[in-house]
Design a protein around this motif. Structure first.
Motif, PDB file in Angstrom:
ATOM      1  N   PHE A   1      -5.445 -11.747  -5.197  1.00  0.00           N
ATOM      2  CA  PHE A   1      -4.863 -13.062  -5.509  1.00  0.00           C
ATOM      3  C   PHE A   1      -3.927 -13.475  -4.369  1.00  0.00           C
ATOM      4  N   PRO A   2      -4.035 -14.726  -3.868  1.00  0.00           N
ATOM      5  CA  PRO A   2      -3.190 -15.176  -2.751  1.00  0.00           C
ATOM      6  C   PRO A   2      -1.754 -15.416  -3.192  1.00  0.00           C
ATOM      7  N   PHE A   3      -0.920 -14.425  -3.037  1.00  0.00           N
ATOM      8  CA  PHE A   3       0.468 -14.458  -3.486  1.00  0.00           C
ATOM      9  C   PHE A   3       1.358 -14.729  -2.274  1.00  0.00           C
ATOM     10  N   TYR A   4       1.983 -15.903  -2.239  1.00  0.00           N
ATOM     11  CA  TYR A   4       2.750 -16.329  -1.058  1.00  0.00           C
ATOM     12  C   TYR A   4       1.889 -16.212   0.204  1.00  0.00           C
ATOM     13  N   ASP A   5       0.672 -16.703   0.104  1.00  0.00           N
ATOM     14  CA  ASP A   5      -0.258 -16.807   1.240  1.00  0.00           C
ATOM     15  C   ASP A   5      -0.791 -15.463   1.739  1.00  0.00           C
ATOM     16  N   LYS A   6      -0.621 -14.392   0.984  1.00  0.00           N
ATOM     17  CA  LYS A   6      -1.183 -13.100   1.365  1.00  0.00           C
ATOM     18  C   LYS A   6      -1.920 -12.504   0.169  1.00  0.00           C
ATOM     19  N   PRO A   7      -3.148 -12.012   0.341  1.00  0.00           N
ATOM     20  CA  PRO A   7      -3.899 -11.435  -0.789  1.00  0.00           C
ATOM     21  C   PRO A   7      -3.281 -10.113  -1.241  1.00  0.00           C
ATOM     22  N   MET A   8      -2.975 -10.012  -2.516  1.00  0.00           N
ATOM     23  CA  MET A   8      -2.392  -8.784  -3.041  1.00  0.00           C
ATOM     24  C   MET A   8      -3.421  -7.664  -3.089  1.00  0.00           C
ATOM     25  N   ARG A   9      -2.989  -6.447  -2.778  1.00  0.00           N
ATOM     26  CA  ARG A   9      -3.815  -5.254  -2.951  1.00  0.00           C
ATOM     27  C   ARG A   9      -3.190  -4.449  -4.076  1.00  0.00           C
ATOM     28  N   ILE A  10      -3.974  -4.187  -5.118  1.00  0.00           N
ATOM     29  CA  ILE A  10      -3.439  -3.575  -6.333  1.00  0.00           C
ATOM     30  C   ILE A  10      -4.219  -2.323  -6.698  1.00  0.00           C
TER      31      ILE A  10
ATOM     32  N   MET B   1       0.179   2.827 -17.047  1.00  0.00           N
ATOM     33  CA  MET B   1       0.872   1.579 -17.349  1.00  0.00           C
ATOM     34  C   MET B   1       1.449   0.884 -16.124  1.00  0.00           C
ATOM     35  N   THR B   2       1.476   1.578 -14.997  1.00  0.00           N
ATOM     36  CA  THR B   2       2.106   1.022 -13.800  1.00  0.00           C
ATOM     37  C   THR B   2       1.083   0.710 -12.721  1.00  0.00           C
ATOM     38  N   ILE B   3       1.187  -0.491 -12.154  1.00  0.00           N
ATOM     39  CA  ILE B   3       0.331  -0.832 -11.027  1.00  0.00           C
ATOM     40  C   ILE B   3       1.182  -0.907  -9.758  1.00  0.00           C
ATOM     41  N   TYR B   4       0.580  -0.490  -8.656  1.00  0.00           N
ATOM     42  CA  TYR B   4       1.236  -0.521  -7.346  1.00  0.00           C
ATOM     43  C   TYR B   4       0.636  -1.657  -6.536  1.00  0.00           C
ATOM     44  N   ILE B   5       1.479  -2.511  -5.971  1.00  0.00           N
ATOM     45  CA  ILE B   5       1.022  -3.678  -5.226  1.00  0.00           C
ATOM     46  C   ILE B   5       1.553  -3.599  -3.797  1.00  0.00           C
ATOM     47  N   ASN B   6       0.690  -3.801  -2.826  1.00  0.00           N
ATOM     48  CA  ASN B   6       1.156  -3.894  -1.452  1.00  0.00           C
ATOM     49  C   ASN B   6       0.542  -5.115  -0.771  1.00  0.00           C
TER      50      ASN B   6
ATOM     51  N   GLN C   1       5.993  -4.168  -0.791  1.00  0.00           N
ATOM     52  CA  GLN C   1       5.452  -3.350  -1.878  1.00  0.00           C
ATOM     53  C   GLN C   1       6.235  -3.591  -3.169  1.00  0.00           C
ATOM     54  N   ALA C   2       5.589  -3.354  -4.292  1.00  0.00           N
ATOM     55  CA  ALA C   2       6.250  -3.481  -5.595  1.00  0.00           C
ATOM     56  C   ALA C   2       5.476  -2.695  -6.639  1.00  0.00           C
ATOM     57  N   TRP C   3       6.160  -2.354  -7.725  1.00  0.00           N
ATOM     58  CA  TRP C   3       5.541  -1.668  -8.865  1.00  0.00           C
ATOM     59  C   TRP C   3       5.815  -2.494 -10.105  1.00  0.00           C
ATOM     60  N   VAL C   4       4.772  -2.766 -10.888  1.00  0.00           N
ATOM     61  CA  VAL C   4       4.907  -3.512 -12.136  1.00  0.00           C
ATOM     62  C   VAL C   4       4.567  -2.563 -13.283  1.00  0.00           C
ATOM     63  N   VAL C   5       5.527  -2.355 -14.165  1.00  0.00           N
ATOM     64  CA  VAL C   5       5.361  -1.426 -15.285  1.00  0.00           C
ATOM     65  C   VAL C   5       5.091  -2.218 -16.554  1.00  0.00           C
ATOM     66  N   PHE C   6       3.894  -2.070 -17.104  1.00  0.00           N
ATOM     67  CA  PHE C   6       3.520  -2.753 -18.346  1.00  0.00           C
ATOM     68  C   PHE C   6       3.804  -1.866 -19.552  1.00  0.00           C
ATOM     69  N   GLU C   7       3.734  -2.461 -20.723  1.00  0.00           N
ATOM     70  CA  GLU C   7       3.977  -1.722 -21.957  1.00  0.00           C
ATOM     71  C   GLU C   7       2.781  -0.857 -22.333  1.00  0.00           C
ATOM     72  N   ASP C   8       1.584  -1.217 -21.862  1.00  0.00           N
ATOM     73  CA  ASP C   8       0.400  -0.441 -22.203  1.00  0.00           C
ATOM     74  C   ASP C   8      -0.584  -0.434 -21.046  1.00  0.00           C
ATOM     75  N   VAL C   9      -1.524   0.497 -21.105  1.00  0.00           N
ATOM     76  CA  VAL C   9      -2.495   0.688 -20.027  1.00  0.00           C
ATOM     77  C   VAL C   9      -3.464  -0.488 -19.928  1.00  0.00           C
ATOM     78  N   GLN C  10      -3.865  -1.042 -21.067  1.00  0.00           N
ATOM     79  CA  GLN C  10      -4.832  -2.144 -21.052  1.00  0.00           C
ATOM     80  C   GLN C  10      -4.291  -3.341 -20.287  1.00  0.00           C
ATOM     81  N   SER C  11      -3.011  -3.642 -20.486  1.00  0.00           N
ATOM     82  CA  SER C  11      -2.407  -4.769 -19.776  1.00  0.00           C
ATOM     83  C   SER C  11      -2.414  -4.520 -18.274  1.00  0.00           C
TER      84      SER C  11
END
Length: 257
Positions: free
Chosen positions: A94-103, A29-34, A73-83
């Motif tokens: 995705f260009p987030f504040y001019d930098k491509p996110m790595r997920i 359910m959690t994705i890691y973004i850097n 870095q950040a962690w986004v915790v969703f309610e389910d795995v599919q999300s």
């Protein structure tokens, strides 16, 4: 600082990409973004991440830390795995504040989160605990400490269906009696008072032709978004009509010139 960041990112990548050793992290359910822009303040970063990722499902929590090692870095915790899976696939690079996110999927109990919340247990000691059957309890306690179980924040923005499923116009309140003819500038209403131009930019720059966001300081809750032509603005309007920010569905019309 760059050396510290590369080391921390490498630690997480090593934990999450050990396929050769049979330890590949399964979908969860959690994705890691850097690779996030380190100049963005933590509160602003969390709000913007929530605005962008809430389109994929209900978000339980977003974790980001001010410490030097955890910048970018950040962690986004969703309610389910599919999300979480949909978010990772569709927002990769995705260009987030001019930098491509790595997920990638987050490890259930990563060292980097444990060190941040003070529940870190050395790997060797943890392994002995797992052999004694205590792994489940340790992970449960650590997750509770890391996530903070903050129900007020968990549902603050509300779950939003995929953009393609949002009906148009979707919102009946405040619709002008005599709408402006199609043009390249959109008029956005029903925004939370604390909405910032950067938050809106994250949403509207997904669509071709985006130029800028303009807000009126004396009139919170409204904004103008400009595109290259009316076809581009129309596409963005239909896609984001009714998108919720803090439970407020956006009302989008053409701006009067």
């Amino acid at each position: 600082m760059a050396l510290l960041e590369r080391k921390d990112i490498g630690d997480v990548n090593n934990m999450n990409n050990n396929a050769n050793s049979g330890n590949e992290v399964p979908p969860n359910m959690t994705i890691y973004i850097n690779n996030l822009n380190e100049k963005i303040k933590i509160d602003e970063l969390k709000k913007s991440l929530h605005a962008v990722f809430s389109q994929f499902g209900k978000i339980l929590e977003i974790l980001a830390f001010k410490t030097l090692k955890h910048k970018g870095q950040a962690w986004v915790v969703f309610e389910d795995v599919q999300s979480a899976t949909n978010a990772m696939r569709q927002m990769q690079s995705f260009p987030f504040y001019d930098k491509p996110m790595r997920i990638q999927y987050a490890k259930t109990k990563s060292d980097i989160v444990s060190k941040a919340d003070g529940t870190f247990v050395p790997r060797e000691k943890r392994k002995r605990h797992e052999e004694k059957g205590k792994k489940k309890k340790d992970q449960h306690d650590a997750n509770q400490a890391a996530m903070g179980a903050n129900p007020a924040y968990a549902g603050a923005y509300g779950a939003t269906p995929p953009l393609s499923q949002i009906p148009y116009p979707g919102v009946k309140s405040m619709v002008p009696e005599a709408p402006a003819p199609p043009n390249n500038i959109l008029f956005i209403q029903n925004l939370p008072n604390d909405t910032t131009p950067l938050m809106l930019q994250m949403l509207f720059q997904q669509y071709a032709g985006f130029k800028e966001v303009r807000m009126v300081e004396a009139k919170p809750g409204i904004a103008f978004v400009e595109y290259g032509d009316e076809m581009q603005s129309t596409l963005a309007m239909h896609a984001l009509q009714g998108f919720k920010i803090q439970q407020n569905p956006m009302l989008i019309t053409y701006a009067k010139k």
